[in-house]
Every structure is written in structure tokens, then in C-alpha cells.
Design an enzyme around this catalytic site. Sequence first.
Site, PDB file in Angstrom:
ATOM      1  N   LYS A 132       0.714  -1.084  -0.011  1.00 19.79           N
ATOM      2  CA  LYS A 132      -0.081   0.011   0.051  1.00 19.79           C
ATOM      3  C   LYS A 132       0.885   1.214   0.027  1.00 19.79           C
ATOM      4  O   LYS A 132       2.094   1.156   0.061  1.00 19.79           O
ATOM      5  CB  LYS A 132      -0.742   0.025   1.173  1.00 19.79           C
ATOM      6  CG  LYS A 132      -1.878  -1.173   1.215  1.00 19.79           C
ATOM      7  CD  LYS A 132      -2.705  -1.114   2.816  1.00 19.79           C
ATOM      8  CE  LYS A 132      -3.082   0.083   3.097  1.00 19.79           C
ATOM      9  NZ  LYS A 132      -4.134   1.023   1.976  1.00 19.79           N
TER      10      LYS A 132
ATOM     11  N   GLY B 207      -0.111   6.152  -2.466  1.00 19.91           N
ATOM     12  CA  GLY B 207      -0.696   7.371  -2.421  1.00 19.91           C
ATOM     13  C   GLY B 207       0.037   8.521  -1.388  1.00 19.91           C
ATOM     14  O   GLY B 207      -0.328   9.922  -0.953  1.00 19.91           O
ATOM     15  N   GLY B 208       0.947   7.753  -0.774  1.00 18.31           N
ATOM     16  CA  GLY B 208       1.873   8.512   0.328  1.00 18.31           C
ATOM     17  C   GLY B 208       1.199   8.509   1.509  1.00 18.31           C
ATOM     18  O   GLY B 208       1.659   9.359   2.396  1.00 18.31           O
TER      19      GLY B 208
ATOM     20  N   GLU C  99      -1.631   5.070   7.794  1.00 17.26           N
ATOM     21  CA  GLU C  99      -2.384   4.119   7.822  1.00 17.26           C
ATOM     22  C   GLU C  99      -1.835   2.980   8.486  1.00 17.26           C
ATOM     23  O   GLU C  99      -2.640   2.296   9.517  1.00 17.26           O
ATOM     24  CB  GLU C  99      -2.474   3.541   6.302  1.00 17.26           C
ATOM     25  CG  GLU C  99      -3.206   4.377   5.386  1.00 17.26           C
ATOM     26  CD  GLU C  99      -3.010   4.019   3.771  1.00 17.26           C
ATOM     27  OE1 GLU C  99      -3.913   4.318   3.031  1.00 17.26           O
ATOM     28  OE2 GLU C  99      -2.062   3.378   3.503  1.00 17.26           O
TER      29      GLU C  99
END
Length: 198
Positions: free
Chosen positions: A89, A92-93, A98
Site C-alpha cells: 500500500k 498515494g503516500g 495508515e
Amino acid sequence: AVKAVEEIRDGMVVGLGSGSTVKYAIEALGRRLQSGRLRIAAAIPTSAETEQLARSFEIPLSTLKVHPVVDLVIDGVDVVDRQSGVMIKGRGGASFDEKRVMERARAITIIADPRKLKTGLQDITVPLEVEKTQLRQAILALKEDYGYLPIERSQVPDWVAQRGHTLIDIWVPNIANPAAFERRLLDINGVVATGIFP
């Protein structure tokens, strides 16, 4: 995404991941809250983009400091290994935030379509978040110690830049032991998060 939102129960603290797929979950959650069919304690966003979208649907937001235990995290994925469940994952940075939210979660629901499923982790791109001040040293270590050719992203989302992190990618031919590989990457000065979710 809609099915994932159906798992949310009254009073839950919900972690909201990042990326294009999660947008649909946020919209579905917003509609359920506005209809009065659901009441949550709070939602914890993992990026500025997620936070902005959640606010537009009047979803009540909070932080891990206020709500240190998250009942359910809903997130998307770039790649998932069918056999081990290991995920890649963070393209998107958002991997730093997360992971912080997932580490506090009682349950995690991942949204993925069949294109994201792989058997094994071969020929794969892994995103890394690197401290801006140590970027050159980290790139040098990745090249000289590991033989990788890091690709620095030309555009970094504002919220990542605000943290002082720069997003780079490395191409990896095979990840046999994701947890051990992630530990090796985190041992490199300046690397603060990887896109490997073992």
C-alpha cells in the site's frame, strides 16, 4: 466499498484509509449517517484528502490521541498476496498514517478488486516515506547497500510534505519474507515508513 460500510455499527470508532477506492466508502458512510440509520463515535482519517472528503459529508472526525482504540478500519490496497495476505500500500503516500491507525484496530476490512490479487510478491514496486533531510543518504544506502534504483516522486501530496517526508519508490524482484524485508528497510536512516503491510 458499500459492503464494507455495512459492517460499521452504532458507536464505533472507524478508521478511514486513503485512495480512490475509499472515496466510495466515505460517500456511503456519509449517506448512512445523514439518513440517521447509523451513529458512530468518530472517524479517524489517514490523509488530508480523506479528512477533507469526510468533512464534506459531515462525518464526525477525531484523532488517535482522543480515540486510541479503533473498532474498524476500512482501506484499499495496491497489491495483496493471495496466499499470505501481505499487502503493498501507500502509493498515494499515506502508509505512515495508515499503519498507525491499523495498529490500533480491532478489525480491518480491505477493499480490493481481482486486479490487485497476486500469487507471491514478485516484480513489485514498494513505496517508501523518507525524512526530507535524510533523503540523499537514504537513496545512497538503497543504491549501494541494497542495489535498488530509487525513483523519487516528482509530486508529493501536501500533507506528506507537511510531515517533512518525501515519497520514493523502489522496484523489488521478489519479497520472500516481507516482515524481515521491511525491518531491513526501516533500519536505513531516514526511512520512516514502507508500503509493506506484513
